[in-house]
Scaffold this active site. Sequence first.
Site, PDB file in Angstrom:
ATOM      1  N   LYS A 186       0.828  -1.196   0.000  1.00 51.55           N
ATOM      2  CA  LYS A 186       0.000   0.000   0.000  1.00 51.55           C
ATOM      3  C   LYS A 186       0.878   1.268   0.000  1.00 51.55           C
ATOM      4  O   LYS A 186       2.063   1.212   0.346  1.00 51.55           O
ATOM      5  CB  LYS A 186      -0.954  -0.016   1.203  1.00 51.55           C
ATOM      6  CG  LYS A 186      -1.901  -1.241   1.223  1.00 51.55           C
ATOM      7  CD  LYS A 186      -2.817  -1.259   0.027  1.00 51.55           C
ATOM      8  CE  LYS A 186      -3.896  -2.306  -0.098  1.00 51.55           C
ATOM      9  NZ  LYS A 186      -3.969  -3.538   0.577  1.00 51.55           N
TER      10      LYS A 186
HETATM   11  C1  LIG Z   1      -5.181  -4.467   1.053  1.00 48.61           C
HETATM   12  C2  LIG Z   1      -6.656  -4.437   1.014  1.00 48.61           C
HETATM   13  C3  LIG Z   1      -7.460  -4.927   2.067  1.00 48.61           C
HETATM   14  C4  LIG Z   1      -6.922  -5.668   3.224  1.00 48.61           C
HETATM   15  O1  LIG Z   1      -5.884  -5.063   3.912  1.00 48.61           O
HETATM   16  P1  LIG Z   1      -4.842  -5.973   4.713  1.00 48.61           P
HETATM   17  O2  LIG Z   1      -4.011  -4.972   5.428  1.00 48.61           O
HETATM   18  O3  LIG Z   1      -4.098  -6.786   3.722  1.00 48.61           O
HETATM   19  O4  LIG Z   1      -5.633  -6.822   5.657  1.00 48.61           O
HETATM   20  C5  LIG Z   1      -8.818  -4.781   1.979  1.00 48.61           C
HETATM   21  N1  LIG Z   1      -9.397  -4.203   0.917  1.00 48.61           N
HETATM   22  C6  LIG Z   1      -8.683  -3.736  -0.108  1.00 48.61           C
HETATM   23  C7  LIG Z   1      -9.383  -3.066  -1.242  1.00 48.61           C
HETATM   24  C8  LIG Z   1      -7.291  -3.857  -0.104  1.00 48.61           C
HETATM   25  O5  LIG Z   1      -6.595  -3.418  -1.160  1.00 48.61           O
END
Ligand SMILES: *Cc1c(COP(=O)(O)O)cnc(C)c1O
Length: 376
Positions: A186
């Site tokens: 992210k």
């Molecule tokens: C990354 C992501 C998640 C989950 O986040 P984590 O930190 O991996 O649990 C949920 N929704 C979307 C759209 C994501 O890109």
Amino acid sequence: MNESKHFLPFTQPSLDEATIAAVVEVLRSGWLTSGAKVQAFETALSALLGQRIVKVMNSGTAALRMALRLANIGEGDQVITTPLSWVATSNVILEAGAKVAFVDVDFASRNIDLALIEPALTPQTRAIMPVDLAGLPVDRNRLYEIARQNHLRVIEDAAQSMGAVWQQQRIGAIGDFVAFSFHANKNLTTGEGGALVLPPDIDPALCEQLRLQGVKRGRDGVMDVAVLGYKSNMTDIAAAIGLGQLQQLDLITARRRLLAHRYFEQIRPEWGLQLPPPDNGQSNWHMFQVLLPLGINRARFIEKMRSQGIGLGVHYPAIHLFSLYRTIGYARGDFPIAEDIAERIVTLPLFPAMTDADVDRVCQAIETCLVTFNSK
Ligand SMILES: *Cc1c(COP(=O)(O)O)cnc(C)c1O
């Protein structure tokens, strides 16, 4: 011919030396789990997001699950969401015991088609869970208008939205529940981690209890457990990374934006790629995704690009076509636009350490790979 060139992955985190030093400091401090760094990270996030209350967790998934719990959504309830997302979005709804009601996406934005929400409402519908795919914000004005008129909660899956804005305000500074992810891929990472922005009607103390086994400490220090909680707390190690990343957030977002602009300049219309909507200053350019022309075999295209030293991603396969979701009744053909996008989408390399020349190299490789397809 490209052996001398480094392999270009589709993404890569940017951690500066100050952040690395801050992590080392935590490691030497004798306190690794939730402590002063977590507190400081929450304070800094809150300052970034208009002083709203923010609770950090060990994943974005945990933040989404927490939001459903705090909104009292479970058995017998229904949540409307998009089938074009990471599977965490709908998995948390199922895990809460509620029904997932997918609606199709809009072809241009690739986000939930807001016009399809009202026709999908049932007496059981309790919430909408929109996703800002690739960091492109869903129209918050229309979203909250629909929510208000139909007495629905909104749990924003803003996992990809840190640094994105809606009408001059950061995503997270406005809205109902807003869940961020700090997963390694992210824009802002803590390795693994997440945060939940709480609306004013939710008791932050309850969120804190649920985050760690339901434990409640009285003023006398005596501990009680009255509710069943999760194990979702963040470590100080992760929070130290997050604090360092926050310092860089605006630089990271600005660099991503410039790289996206370069893609728009360098990709030629005659290649037949479907581009994302042009930059309007709102997206954080978490990903730059294009749809391949009809008739191009995506797996082979990705393989060819890899042989040119370029890594591509697929974000995401349509959730409703996974086996688990087929067993609860979804089938091919249910959401044709999401299915079409899911079959043709590829994520091009985009991360702050990339150079303009890297973008040009990706574009040259795309041209080469598409030409070899057409010459067969
Ligand atoms: C990354 C992501 C998640 C989950 O986040 P984590 O930190 O991996 O649990 C949920 N929704 C979307 C759209 C994501 O890109």
